[in-house]
Design a protein around this motif. Structure first.
Motif, PDB file in Angstrom:
ATOM      1  N   ARG A  63      26.775  -8.257 125.170  1.00 25.06           N
ATOM      2  CA  ARG A  63      27.154  -9.351 125.959  1.00 25.06           C
ATOM      3  C   ARG A  63      25.914  -9.819 126.983  1.00 25.06           C
ATOM      4  NH1 ARG A  63      32.626 -11.199 126.049  1.00 25.06           N
ATOM      5  NH2 ARG A  63      32.250 -11.734 128.428  1.00 25.06           N
ATOM      6  N   ASP A  64      25.337  -9.164 127.534  1.00 23.04           N
ATOM      7  CA  ASP A  64      24.483  -9.314 128.328  1.00 23.04           C
ATOM      8  C   ASP A  64      23.182 -10.172 127.705  1.00 23.04           C
ATOM      9  OD1 ASP A  64      25.552  -8.142 130.660  1.00 23.04           O
ATOM     10  OD2 ASP A  64      24.513  -6.359 130.482  1.00 23.04           O
ATOM     11  N   ALA A  65      22.896  -9.490 126.488  1.00 23.92           N
ATOM     12  CA  ALA A  65      22.058 -10.050 125.585  1.00 23.92           C
ATOM     13  C   ALA A  65      22.522 -11.571 125.071  1.00 23.92           C
ATOM     14  CB  ALA A  65      21.670  -9.365 124.486  1.00 23.92           C
ATOM     15  N   THR A  96      15.892  -7.897 124.175  1.00 22.20           N
ATOM     16  CA  THR A  96      16.304  -7.334 125.266  1.00 22.20           C
ATOM     17  C   THR A  96      17.302  -5.761 125.131  1.00 22.20           C
ATOM     18  OG1 THR A  96      18.247  -8.490 125.567  1.00 22.20           O
ATOM     19  CG2 THR A  96      16.362  -9.271 126.707  1.00 22.20           C
ATOM     20  N   TYR A  97      17.757  -5.998 123.950  1.00 20.46           N
ATOM     21  CA  TYR A  97      18.767  -4.858 123.584  1.00 20.46           C
ATOM     22  C   TYR A  97      18.729  -4.473 122.080  1.00 20.46           C
ATOM     23  CZ  TYR A  97      23.136  -2.242 122.619  1.00 20.46           C
ATOM     24  OH  TYR A  97      23.944  -0.989 122.115  1.00 20.46           O
ATOM     25  N   PRO A  98      18.089  -3.361 121.557  1.00 22.66           N
ATOM     26  CA  PRO A  98      17.960  -3.146 120.248  1.00 22.66           C
ATOM     27  C   PRO A  98      19.362  -3.214 119.427  1.00 22.66           C
ATOM     28  CG  PRO A  98      16.762  -1.410 121.764  1.00 22.66           C
ATOM     29  CD  PRO A  98      17.656  -2.180 122.432  1.00 22.66           C
ATOM     30  N   GLY A  99      20.564  -3.132 120.045  1.00 21.78           N
ATOM     31  CA  GLY A  99      21.655  -3.159 119.616  1.00 21.78           C
ATOM     32  C   GLY A  99      22.061  -4.267 118.830  1.00 21.78           C
ATOM     33  N   PHE A 152      19.083 -12.095 120.596  1.00 20.81           N
ATOM     34  CA  PHE A 152      20.339 -12.878 120.575  1.00 20.81           C
ATOM     35  C   PHE A 152      19.986 -14.255 121.110  1.00 20.81           C
ATOM     36  CE2 PHE A 152      24.893 -11.439 120.249  1.00 20.81           C
ATOM     37  CZ  PHE A 152      25.420 -12.820 120.116  1.00 20.81           C
ATOM     38  N   GLY A 153      19.528 -14.992 120.113  1.00 23.31           N
ATOM     39  CA  GLY A 153      19.139 -16.502 120.417  1.00 23.31           C
ATOM     40  C   GLY A 153      20.409 -17.561 120.205  1.00 23.31           C
TER      41      GLY A 153
END
Length: 303
Positions: A218-220, A233-236, A259-260
């Motif tokens: 969610r942050d991404a 920002t997060y590999p997940g 996550f664009g």
């Protein structure tokens, strides 16, 4: 580990195995060798395309698309069982994968779970893209399955490899699910029989599913679309994007770990597919929608 065959040897070995080969344009010199080395080779990798229509599939795999130039494999196996040779040399098919998996393939040992993406697979694998939507429902005709078996056996026979040198993309790179619709263990048994050897029956460790943190995702989703460039920002994010690609909601070119806005829009479409609307379908993942995506496409969700 071995030096790659020449293009002429490659085509000849496939034909000798009974494969119907179609040579596409100047495939022998169509490659990405300017981007890095091709070889030594360690094995064969099987993919599905998430495309429909043989001519369209061959064109995409030959030319590539925005952000990922072709060739996207060495051979395209269409539903009729024909193998279209579209490139030879380094091809954009495997991407980064797990070094432990590469080591196991080289040693022809049981495959570990793939949980890293740090080794260049385009250098080390022959690659075949197979025409299939990858949704688990699109059928795999017998002629196509036989061709996968034949091309794999032909390459293994030339290099003196066993069936354990043949893997699926899902066994190489976390978040991938291809080929979907049959198991690679079943295909390796068929390849072993074609090679005239008894299949190795030692069961590999159960693959470890990628684990995705809802909070970090969610942050991404809330920060990446506004960020300059395409920071990861997060590999997940990667297994989620791979799932959206396989759901037919995201173009593969945008499956880059960022996550664009394209991923945000794709996830919003997933939410709407589940029946959400308004602010509940804004593209920012929630626990219920994410768990449903993970259950269908092979990743776990943690808070």
């Amino acid at each position: 580990m071995a030096a790659p065959m020449t293009a002429a040897q490659f085509a000849a070995k496939l034909r000798a195995e009974g494969v119907t080969v179609v040579e596409v344009d100047e495939w022998e010199t169509h490659n990405r060798n300017q981007m890095g080395p091709w070889g030594p080779v360690n094995g064969v990798m099987i993919h599905h395309t998430v495309t429909k229509g043989s001519a369209n599939t061959v064109k995409i795999c030959t030319d590539g698309y925005s952000g990922l130039p072709g060739p996207l494999c060495h051979g395209v196996i269409t539903k009729d069982g024909r193998v279209h040779l579209v490139g030879y040399g380094r091809a954009n098919h495997a991407g980064l994968g797990d070094p432990d998996v590469l080591r196991a393939v080289a040693d022809e040992a049981a495959l570990p779970g793939d949980n890293e993406a740090t080794v260049d697979g385009n250098r080390h694998f022959y690659g075949f893209e197979c025409e299939n939507l990858g949704d688990g429902n699109d059928p795999w005709p017998e002629a196509q399955l036989k061709a996968i078996e034949q091309v794999s056996a032909a390459i293994c026979r030339h290099h003196g490899w066993s069936e354990r040198s043949v893997i699926g993309h899902l066994e190489w790179q976390p978040g991938k699910v291809d080929p979907r619709g049959f198991t690679m263990a079943w295909m390796r048994e068929k390849i072993a029989k074609r090679l005239g050897v008894k299949p190795q029956t030692t069961l590999p460790p159960k693959p470890v599913k990628p684990s995705v943190s809802l909070k970090k995702l969610r942050d991404a989703a809330e920060t990446n679309p506004r960020a300059k460039g395409t920071p990861v920002t997060y590999p997940g994010v990667k297994p989620v994007e791979a799932a959206l690609v396989n759901a037919g909601l995201l173009e593969r070119v945008y499956s880059d770990g960022h996550f664009g806005s394209a991923t945000l829009d794709a996830y919003a479409r997933w939410q709407r597919r589940l029946g959400y609307s308004g602010t509940a379908a804004d593209g920012v993942p929630g626990m219920t929608s994410l768990k449903k995506l993970g259950a269908k496409y092979g990743f776990d969700v943690v808070a």
